[in-house]
Design an enzyme around this catalytic site. Structure first.
Site, mmCIF file in Angstrom:
data_model
loop_
_atom_site.group_PDB
_atom_site.id
_atom_site.type_symbol
_atom_site.label_atom_id
_atom_site.label_comp_id
_atom_site.label_asym_id
_atom_site.label_seq_id
_atom_site.Cartn_x
_atom_site.Cartn_y
_atom_site.Cartn_z
ATOM 1 N N CYS A 117 18.104 -21.512 28.828
ATOM 2 C CA CYS A 117 18.966 -20.629 29.619
ATOM 3 C C CYS A 117 19.376 -21.329 30.913
ATOM 4 C CB CYS A 117 18.276 -19.290 29.864
ATOM 5 S SG CYS A 117 19.414 -18.014 30.460
ATOM 6 N N HIS A 217 17.102 -17.613 24.779
ATOM 7 C CA HIS A 217 15.678 -17.644 25.141
ATOM 8 C C HIS A 217 14.803 -17.764 23.890
ATOM 9 C CE1 HIS A 217 15.580 -16.824 29.511
ATOM 10 N NE2 HIS A 217 16.772 -16.301 29.286
ATOM 11 N N GLU A 219 11.846 -18.709 23.625
ATOM 12 C CA GLU A 219 10.459 -18.303 23.887
ATOM 13 C C GLU A 219 10.239 -16.818 23.631
ATOM 14 O OE1 GLU A 219 12.457 -17.064 27.622
ATOM 15 O OE2 GLU A 219 12.688 -18.708 26.197
#
Length: 244
Positions: A117, A217, A219
């Protein structure tokens, strides 16, 4: 390279710099959402935090096998020669400078880099690119950041025969949370993925072992860990070369 006593490559993750509260304390802290730590660890890496340490980027990079530039605050437009947009959020110029140096040092050393990001945006700016400061001005919707603390979903098309396509395939749904995005592309970078509205969703640096920035994102996805796994695989190559 410092040994961690196991075969896991060391992956350094840049940290947020925020005023934070815990227990009886309220102090400035180096923070990192734990999903970054768990994502790297699930992929087989040994995650370590890289707090902002002025003038120490080369030393920091020399101690790890790969670098993740994490998400966070808006990038200061002064870094790419623009004045501030009215919708610009709080900026952290000290973090901008630190992470740009981490990226430059990693690229010089051939250390794998993944920008997440904001990290993709910093990668682009570090190589001379610019940003859209407020994406809704150009795409005329807010689906990339629907509301505070609410992730959106983007359908991303990945360019065939790229490093990213080899990892994720040519179409993937991803969690996103951003109101800025890459505009003019930095030196040497190639756009390798876009959202359906044309927003740049990923860039990579051809010729480098592993240098990818994604606007989304990864994660946040507890199931699909392929991007972190690819980074760790590249880090294992580096670790093997250092031991040879």
């Amino acid at each position: 390279m410092v040994s961690n006593g196991c075969d896991r490559p060391v992956v350094g993750i840049s940290t947020y710099v925020e005023q934070a509260s815990w227990g009886v304390w309220n102090r400035e802290a180096a923070l990192l959402p734990y999903v970054y730590v768990s994502g790297v660890h699930r992929a087989g890496g040994m995650p370590v935090m890289l707090p902002v340490l002025p003038d120490s980027a080369d030393t920091a990079v020399s101690t790890v096998d790969a670098v993740v530039i994490a998400g966070g605050a808006d990038v200061d437009p002064a870094r790419y020669g623009r004045s501030a947009h009215p919708a610009l959020g709080p900026v952290q110029p000290h973090r901008d400078v630190w992470e740009e140096e981490l990226i430059r040092c990693a690229l010089r050393r051939g250390t794998p880099v993944l920008g997440v990001c904001r990290g993709a945006q910093v990668l682009n700016v570090a190589l001379g690119g610019t940003l859209h400061q407020h994406l809704p001005d150009s795409v005329r919707h807010r689906r990339h950041q629907p509301a505070p603390a609410e992730f959106g979903t983007s359908e991303v098309r990945v360019r065939p025969r790229t490093r990213l396509a080899a990892v994720l395939g040519e179409r993937v749904g991803v969690p996103c949370y951003h109101h800025q995005a890459i505009d003019e592309i930095g030196r040497g970078l190639e756009v390798v993925a876009r959202a359906e509205d044309g927003t740049v969703e990923a860039v990579e640096l051809p010729g480098h072992r592993f240098a990818i920035g994604v606007q989304w994102h990864p994660e946040q996805d507890a199931v699909d860990n392929r991007l972190f796994a690819a980074l760790v695989a590249a880090a294992k190559e580096v670790r093997g070369e250092h031991r040879a």
